[in-house]
Design an enzyme around this catalytic site. Structure first.
Site, PDB file in Angstrom:
ATOM      1  CD  GLU A 105      -3.322   0.391   1.960  1.00  0.00           C
ATOM      2  OE1 GLU A 105      -3.796  -0.755   1.871  1.00  0.00           O
ATOM      3  OE2 GLU A 105      -3.680   1.215   2.798  1.00  0.00           O
ATOM      4  CD  GLU A 141      -2.754   0.511  -4.129  1.00  0.00           C
ATOM      5  OE1 GLU A 141      -2.726   0.174  -2.915  1.00  0.00           O
ATOM      6  OE2 GLU A 141      -3.679   0.201  -4.891  1.00  0.00           O
ATOM      7  CB  CYS A 158      -7.613  -3.348   6.049  1.00  0.00           C
ATOM      8  SG  CYS A 158      -6.045  -2.701   5.564  1.00  0.00           S
ATOM      9  CB  SER A 192      -5.640   0.333  -1.379  1.00  0.00           C
ATOM     10  OG  SER A 192      -4.712  -0.719  -1.439  1.00  0.00           O
ATOM     11  CE  LYS A 231     -10.783  -8.822   7.546  1.00  0.00           C
ATOM     12  NZ  LYS A 231     -10.088  -8.288   6.368  1.00  0.00           N
ATOM     13  CD  GLU A 248     -11.338  -9.927   3.139  1.00  0.00           C
ATOM     14  OE1 GLU A 248     -11.670  -8.979   3.875  1.00  0.00           O
ATOM     15  OE2 GLU A 248     -10.169 -10.346   3.050  1.00  0.00           O
ATOM     16  CD  GLU A 296     -14.088 -10.564  -5.833  1.00  0.00           C
ATOM     17  OE1 GLU A 296     -14.934 -11.490  -5.863  1.00  0.00           O
ATOM     18  OE2 GLU A 296     -14.255  -9.514  -5.177  1.00  0.00           O
ATOM     19  CB  CYS A 342     -10.271  -4.510  13.863  1.00  0.00           C
ATOM     20  SG  CYS A 342      -9.766  -4.078  12.211  1.00  0.00           S
TER      21      CYS A 342
END
Lengths: 584, 170
Positions: free
Chosen positions: A280, A283, A300, A320, A359, A362, A367, A505
């Site tokens: 990152e 990036e 994230c 990102s 998550k 996710e 992907e 989190c």
């Protein structure tokens, strides 16, 4: 501000004007029972459990919603009030399944606790029960409306804190139902899977999709090499699940507990966090140079990512492309680690322990499946699920000897630990980006200006001769505020960190339910958990992601350099606008 | 995945929403917009409600909440035959609730619903002003007086037969 004098339970109380009776009572140590009330959410006044007697008033008043007035005489306790409160609880129970022993919230249910404290010992009314199927389409959040008591906490948190407005009250009277628009399955709704509805629910009307059965099965399968990795924020919160005070750092005992459960290898999601920063920061440097797609927005938080896809697809080019630390580490486990140890990735079972229900979703994104068709992360456990597994296994957590992560994927810098709190990813990125941009070592590692104690913080950071404008948002309503500001062109930002959950989190939808006397969304708890992470960071020798020696090895052996072709193939992803479109 | 709401709202309703957006508290016109939709189409479709949500900037869950709260709003098209059971005081005393139950059982639908074949929709009404004929049921324009639960299957069959005759004529 004007001070109001009143009498509560024969005690004189002086409080500022505008205080509620419930708050006023708390100042003299009187805790009025309650159910729908939650500080930080708007007032509902739906459950009526907090009723008190006000002299001169015709009926009992809900103390959460009644403001103090000069000379008021209030009684919070009398045989009549206690009876009335008990009746109210019994009427709620009348339409509630009698299945406490088989319920996920057994022992941690606010309704159960309340019924007990009210002295409800038998069922007096047996009326019509509402009947609904459990709605379990979602990978993250399941809805069981038979257990719903219509307190609307979930509706409030979903709109007031998260700005998602996925849940609303549908139909009326006895048929009132909390659900997404058109009673759509959660999977087909704008739900971002953050799990805050689970956190605030006083019963088990919302729960995470259970993954413990899958994990038990993998642990007892001799053909599986079962690897676990734990997110930064787990160590700051898991202790609460075992009755330890909030903010007790529990990295090492958690490692021991995981080994006892039978995991073959215990790694740290933190390594993935260090790797995320490498990619990152690269990036960011590239975008700062080209001036394209600024501000860069962090990626994230899976709750934020789904929010992006439903509500702000116009910001997809800004976000990102880095996979999250969890997915990065899981990818490494089924590629780099598998190759190194000559393991067939199909036989590696990767479990991640996350503070997060999103998550779970996710991990099921197409992907994040390998080209051969298996997921990189096989199962995601929430902190709550892991606490339960440890207890179910008969492990006495408090008496465990500390253990250490396996290497190389268990070593991390302090920058990775602070990922678990709002502002942490920003600070970690700044530590690495600043040294990369100036070519000089940082003198001060603590970027306290981005350590947010509020939901939204903006700062300007000097890096060498340049100044970069940054913003940190947690809670998606705050993300909305900052994104709208960017859209209006009010200020040029370079880097924005967005975390879906309040506090980051550490306030995730999979964290332990608050202990007695504490609230969900309690800022004190969040501060203590964040403090634990900052202390771990301070105590480490390596505090910058790029100085993690194993990360350096990884680039030498495997990825060459951040942003390389191989890194792009394995560590980066893409986003897609999603239907239904969210309404901002 | 579809990314945009389909544009299916008629122009005059879109125009009305645009006017609402220029006023204070545009969201307070939600019910008015839904009324207009129902007037035109007889019921509210999911697509229409979603598009109203997008255009009026009101969350879809909220639109859904309002549409399901008020009995007036229908979420299904009306059937070819609109059955209405009078639940006014006189009819109720004469057992209208039992007639309603008989219709429910016979058709397999609840109030404000339509049978799968699209033939019958079931509703109730307040006093029709013909209490002397209680209990009263109307099926489209026809009024049936002193109905008993036992007659319900027959009423339904008669309606079906009517339909067949009309269709043969055509």
């Amino acid at each position: 501000m004007k001070t109001i004098h009143l009498t509560i339970d024969d005690m004189q109380v002086s409080v500022p004007e505008g205080t509620t009776l419930m708050q006023a009572a708390e100042t003299i140590g009187v805790h009025i029972p309650r159910l729908c009330y939650l500080p930080n959410l708007s007032l509902e006044g739906a459950c009526r459990i907090c009723i008190v007697e006000v002299a001169g008033a015709r009926t009992y008043q809900a103390s959460c919603a009644t403001k103090v007035a000069e000379g008021m005489i209030v009684k919070t306790n009398s045989p009549e009030i206690r009876q009335a409160r008990r009746d109210l609880v019994e009427l709620i129970l009348d339409n509630h399944p009698m299945e406490c022993q088989t319920c996920d919230r057994d022992g941690q249910c606010e309704l159960q606790t309340l019924a007990y404290s009210m002295g409800v010992r038998e069922r007096l009314f047996e009326g019509k029960r509402k009947r609904y199927e459990v709605e379990d389409s979602s990978f993250s959040v399941i809805r069981n409306s038979e257990k719903c008591i219509l307190c609307r906490r979930c509706v409030r948190v979903c709109s007031e804190v998260q700005g998602v407005h996925n849940l609303s009250q549908l139909y009326r009277g006895f048929n009132t139902l909390v659900a997404p628009a058109h009673v759509s399955p959660m999977l087909e709704s704008v739900c971002i899977n953050c799990g805050q509805c689970i956190n605030v629910c006083p019963t088990a009307a919302f729960l995470e999709k259970d993954s413990t059965d899958d994990v038990w099965a993998a642990l007892s399968d001799p053909n599986k090499h079962v690897v676990v990795h734990i997110a930064p924020s787990i160590r700051a919160a898991i202790g609460e699940g075992f009755g330890l005070p909030a903010g007790t750092p529990e990295t090492n005992r958690t490692v021991t507990a995981l080994r006892r459960l039978g995991f073959d290898v215990v790694f740290d999601t933190n390594f993935g966090a260090d790797l995320t920063i490498m990619e990152e920061a690269h990036e960011l440097a590239t975008r700062l140079k080209s001036g394209e797609n600024l501000p860069l927005i962090t990626s994230c938080s899976p709750g934020w990512i789904k929010f992006l896809e439903h509500f702000y697809p116009e910001f997809i080019p800004n976000t990102s492309t880095c996979k999250s630390p969890m997915t990065m580490l899981s990818v490494l486990l089924k590629t780099y680690y598998a190759e190194k140890h000559k393991l067939d990735p199909k036989n590696i079972y990767v479990v991640s322990v996350m503070p997060c229900t999103a998550k779970k979703f996710e991990s099921r994104r197409p992907e994040h499946f390998a080209p051969a068709g298996y997921p990189y992360t096989d199962a995601v456990l929430t902190t709550r699920e892991l606490v339960w597994m440890i207890k179910a296994y008969g492990i006495d957590f408090k008496h465990l000897t500390p253990g250490a992560f396996d290497n190389p994927l268990g070593f991390s810098s302090g920058a990775a630990d602070i990922f678990g709190t709002t502002g942490g990813v920003m600070e970690a990125a700044l530590r690495t980006a600043a040294e990369a941009l100036t070519g000089k070592p940082l003198t001060e590692l603590n970027f306290t200006e981005v350590r947010a104690t509020t939901g939204l913080k903006e700062a300007s950071i000097k890096i060498g001769d340049a100044t970069i404008n940054v913003a940190v948002a947690n809670g998606l309503n705050n993300a909305k505020t900052i994104l709208e500001k960017v859209k209006r062109g009010e200020k040029q930002f370079h880097l924005i960190e967005i975390m879906a959950c309040p506090g980051g989190c550490i306030g995730g939808g999979g964290q332990p339910y608050p202990s007695e006397g504490r609230y969900v969304l309690d800022e004190e708890i969040l501060k203590l958990r964040a403090g634990a992470l900052y202390n771990i960071d301070e105590a480490k020798n390596v505090r910058k992601s790029h100085e993690n020696p194993f990360v350096q090895d990884l680039y030498r052996e495997y990825f060459q350099h951040p942003g390389s072709e191989k890194a792009h193939k394995l560590l980066h992803t893409h986003y897609t606008p999603r239907s239904p479109r969210g309404i901002k | 995945m579809i990314t945009e709401t389909k544009n299916t709202l008629p122009k005059e309703i879109c125009d009305f929403i645009d006017v609402c957006l220029t006023r204070e508290h545009p969201e307070s016109y939600l019910i008015a917009v839904l009324h207009k939709l129902q007037q035109q189409f007889g019921y509210l479709t999911r697509e229409h409600m979603d598009e109203v949500a997008q255009r009026l900037h009101v969350p879809a869950s909220f639109v859904s909440g309002v549409a399901t709260f008020y009995h007036f709003f229908r979420l299904q098209p009306r059937g070819k035959f609109s059955i209405s059971v009078c639940l006014g005081t006189a009819c109720f005393v004469k057992g209208a609730d039992k007639i309603l139950d008989a219709f429910r059982a016979e058709l397999g639908v609840d109030l404000a619903e339509t049978t799968k074949d699209g033939l019958f929709s079931l509703d109730c009404t307040r006093c029709l002003g013909v209490c002397g004929l209680a209990p009263v049921v109307t099926i489209n324009d026809k009024v049936y007086s002193q109905v008993t639960p036992q007659q319900v299957p027959d009423l339904i069959n008669r309606a079906k037969a009517d339909l067949e005759t009309t269709e043969t004529k055509v």
